[in-house]
Design a protein around this motif. Structure first.
Motif, PDB file in Angstrom:
ATOM      1  N   LYS A 102       0.835  -1.209   0.000  1.00 51.48           N
ATOM      2  CA  LYS A 102       0.000   0.000   0.000  1.00 51.48           C
ATOM      3  C   LYS A 102       0.864   1.250   0.000  1.00 51.48           C
ATOM      4  CE  LYS A 102      -4.026   1.998   2.369  1.00 51.48           C
ATOM      5  NZ  LYS A 102      -3.490   3.373   2.520  1.00 51.48           N
ATOM      6  N   LEU A 103       1.907   1.247   0.792  1.00 46.42           N
ATOM      7  CA  LEU A 103       2.816   2.392   0.846  1.00 46.42           C
ATOM      8  C   LEU A 103       3.517   2.592  -0.488  1.00 46.42           C
ATOM      9  CD1 LEU A 103       3.688   4.418   3.044  1.00 46.42           C
ATOM     10  CD2 LEU A 103       5.660   2.942   3.488  1.00 46.42           C
ATOM     11  N   SER A 104       3.882   1.489  -1.130  1.00 41.45           N
ATOM     12  CA  SER A 104       4.534   1.553  -2.431  1.00 41.45           C
ATOM     13  C   SER A 104       3.606   2.144  -3.483  1.00 41.45           C
ATOM     14  CB  SER A 104       4.988   0.154  -2.855  1.00 41.45           C
ATOM     15  OG  SER A 104       5.666   0.196  -4.094  1.00 41.45           O
ATOM     16  N   ASP A 105       2.310   1.827  -3.392  1.00 37.03           N
ATOM     17  CA  ASP A 105       1.330   2.374  -4.335  1.00 37.03           C
ATOM     18  C   ASP A 105       1.115   3.872  -4.127  1.00 37.03           C
ATOM     19  OD1 ASP A 105       0.978  -0.134  -5.409  1.00 37.03           O
ATOM     20  OD2 ASP A 105      -0.794  -0.597  -4.203  1.00 37.03           O
ATOM     21  N   GLU A 106       1.308   4.330  -2.899  1.00 41.32           N
ATOM     22  CA  GLU A 106       1.035   5.727  -2.564  1.00 41.32           C
ATOM     23  C   GLU A 106       2.233   6.650  -2.803  1.00 41.32           C
ATOM     24  OE1 GLU A 106      -0.052   5.632   1.512  1.00 41.32           O
ATOM     25  OE2 GLU A 106      -2.076   4.826   1.167  1.00 41.32           O
ATOM     26  N   VAL A 107       3.443   6.124  -2.622  1.00 41.81           N
ATOM     27  CA  VAL A 107       4.635   6.976  -2.626  1.00 41.81           C
ATOM     28  C   VAL A 107       5.640   6.485  -3.674  1.00 41.81           C
ATOM     29  CG1 VAL A 107       6.484   7.950  -1.212  1.00 41.81           C
ATOM     30  CG2 VAL A 107       4.296   7.340  -0.148  1.00 41.81           C
ATOM     31  N   ILE A 108       5.938   7.333  -4.640  1.00 39.67           N
ATOM     32  CA  ILE A 108       6.869   6.955  -5.706  1.00 39.67           C
ATOM     33  C   ILE A 108       8.255   6.651  -5.151  1.00 39.67           C
ATOM     34  CG2 ILE A 108       8.062   7.814  -7.760  1.00 39.67           C
ATOM     35  CD1 ILE A 108       5.574   9.323  -8.512  1.00 39.67           C
ATOM     36  N   ALA A 109       8.649   7.372  -4.104  1.00 43.36           N
ATOM     37  CA  ALA A 109       9.975   7.156  -3.509  1.00 43.36           C
ATOM     38  C   ALA A 109      10.126   5.733  -2.969  1.00 43.36           C
ATOM     39  CB  ALA A 109      10.214   8.174  -2.395  1.00 43.36           C
ATOM     40  N   VAL A 110       9.033   5.131  -2.521  1.00 42.49           N
ATOM     41  CA  VAL A 110       9.081   3.757  -2.034  1.00 42.49           C
ATOM     42  C   VAL A 110       9.317   2.803  -3.198  1.00 42.49           C
ATOM     43  CG1 VAL A 110       7.813   1.929  -0.834  1.00 42.49           C
ATOM     44  CG2 VAL A 110       7.574   4.303  -0.102  1.00 42.49           C
ATOM     45  N   GLN A 111       8.660   3.077  -4.330  1.00 38.63           N
ATOM     46  CA  GLN A 111       8.869   2.250  -5.525  1.00 38.63           C
ATOM     47  C   GLN A 111      10.324   2.332  -5.986  1.00 38.63           C
ATOM     48  OE1 GLN A 111       5.978   3.257  -8.577  1.00 38.63           O
ATOM     49  NE2 GLN A 111       4.381   3.601  -7.050  1.00 38.63           N
ATOM     50  N   LYS A 112      10.886   3.537  -5.969  1.00 38.50           N
ATOM     51  CA  LYS A 112      12.287   3.708  -6.378  1.00 38.50           C
ATOM     52  C   LYS A 112      13.218   2.973  -5.413  1.00 38.50           C
ATOM     53  CE  LYS A 112      15.774   7.168  -7.593  1.00 38.50           C
ATOM     54  NZ  LYS A 112      16.860   6.454  -6.887  1.00 38.50           N
ATOM     55  N   PHE A 113      12.932   3.067  -4.135  1.00 34.54           N
ATOM     56  CA  PHE A 113      13.721   2.361  -3.131  1.00 34.54           C
ATOM     57  C   PHE A 113      13.710   0.862  -3.391  1.00 34.54           C
ATOM     58  CE2 PHE A 113      13.753   0.021   0.910  1.00 34.54           C
ATOM     59  CZ  PHE A 113      14.937   0.455   1.479  1.00 34.54           C
ATOM     60  N   THR A 114      12.527   0.326  -3.680  1.00 33.48           N
ATOM     61  CA  THR A 114      12.377  -1.106  -3.955  1.00 33.48           C
ATOM     62  C   THR A 114      13.134  -1.508  -5.213  1.00 33.48           C
ATOM     63  OG1 THR A 114      10.191  -1.108  -2.913  1.00 33.48           O
ATOM     64  CG2 THR A 114      10.710  -2.954  -4.351  1.00 33.48           C
ATOM     65  N   ASN A 115      12.973  -0.734  -6.270  1.00 37.77           N
ATOM     66  CA  ASN A 115      13.641  -1.047  -7.537  1.00 37.77           C
ATOM     67  C   ASN A 115      15.163  -0.986  -7.407  1.00 37.77           C
ATOM     68  OD1 ASN A 115      11.182  -1.408  -8.835  1.00 37.77           O
ATOM     69  ND2 ASN A 115      11.074   0.706  -9.552  1.00 37.77           N
TER      70      ASN A 115
END
Length: 233
Positions: free
Chosen positions: A120-133
């Motif tokens: 859910k946090l990843s869907d809300e915050v682009i910075a979380v997606q970048k961190f994951t990638n």
């Protein structure tokens, strides 16, 4: 739940996206994080079917490894203080399905962000997606390096490199590790490891004791690791 100043500071240092969260998101994350402790030999993650979430290693040491059809293990990478175990949350990433095991090597304390909340946090915050990638790219780089070593580097050089790495991990020239454990790390057979260790001993590089490998000549072992050996055992 995370509430102490030390724990919050740990999150700030470990999660690269922390500063991009609003106050509500930070508070929610603090409330849902689960503190877990593990003992050596325990499993943190065993296969791709069970996706526990994102583990943050507070203190300790774990290893991520895969198992071949014949039962041989090979270590992909190790994690230490303030590292993040992304493969325990691999189910949130599309088209990635593989069996990976995460085993505890030393007493370890962790913070776990459960999968649904992290998703859910990843869907809300682009910075979380970048961190994951970025984290996935880094881990896959580690995996590719291990595979390259296993396929194209002679076993004597790989073993020399492993012993040097283990001495750094243990902060000692005396390594408390079995031949079987080394074989598991390297994706080899115990007999092959034993034979090469005895060869190293005959060359005066190490001394084999019961349950211990003592490095006698570190410089020669470093030379061996870089370019000295050529046995592809």
């Amino acid at each position: 739940m995370v509430s102490s100043y030390e724990d919050i500071h740990f999150l700030e240092e470990t999660l690269g996206f922390w500063k991009q969260l609003n106050q509500s998101q930070k508070m929610k994350l603090q409330n849902i994080i689960i503190k877990k402790s593990f003992l050596p030999g325990e499993s943190m993650h065993s296969n791709s079917e069970y996706c526990s979430g994102l583990y943050l290693i507070h203190t300790g040491q774990v290893r991520a490894y895969i198992v071949s059809e014949s039962g041989k293990e090979i270590t992909l990478y190790r994690l230490f203080d303030r590292d993040v175990c992304i493969f325990s949350a691999s189910c949130i990433m599309r088209n990635i399905a593989f069996d990976i095991h995460v085993e505890v090597e030393k007493d370890t304390t962790t913070f776990l962000i459960p999968t649904p909340e992290f998703q859910k946090l990843s869907d809300e915050v682009i910075a979380v997606q970048k961190f994951t990638n970025d984290l996935m790219a880094s881990r896959f780089s580690d995996v590719m390096w291990i595979m390259e070593q296993a396929l194209f580097t002679s076993f004597d050089k790989r073993l020399a490199s492993f012993l040097l790495e283990q001495s750094v991990v243990d902060a000692s020239e005396e390594l408390k590790i079995t031949h079987e454990k080394i074989a598991n790390h390297m994706g080899s057979a115990r007999e092959v490891v034993t034979r090469m260790l005895k060869y190293f001993q005959n060359e005066g590089v190490i001394e084999l004791q019961r349950g211990t490998i003592k490095i006698l000549n570190r410089k020669l072992l470093e030379r061996w690791s870089n370019s000295y050996g050529s046995n592809n055992t």
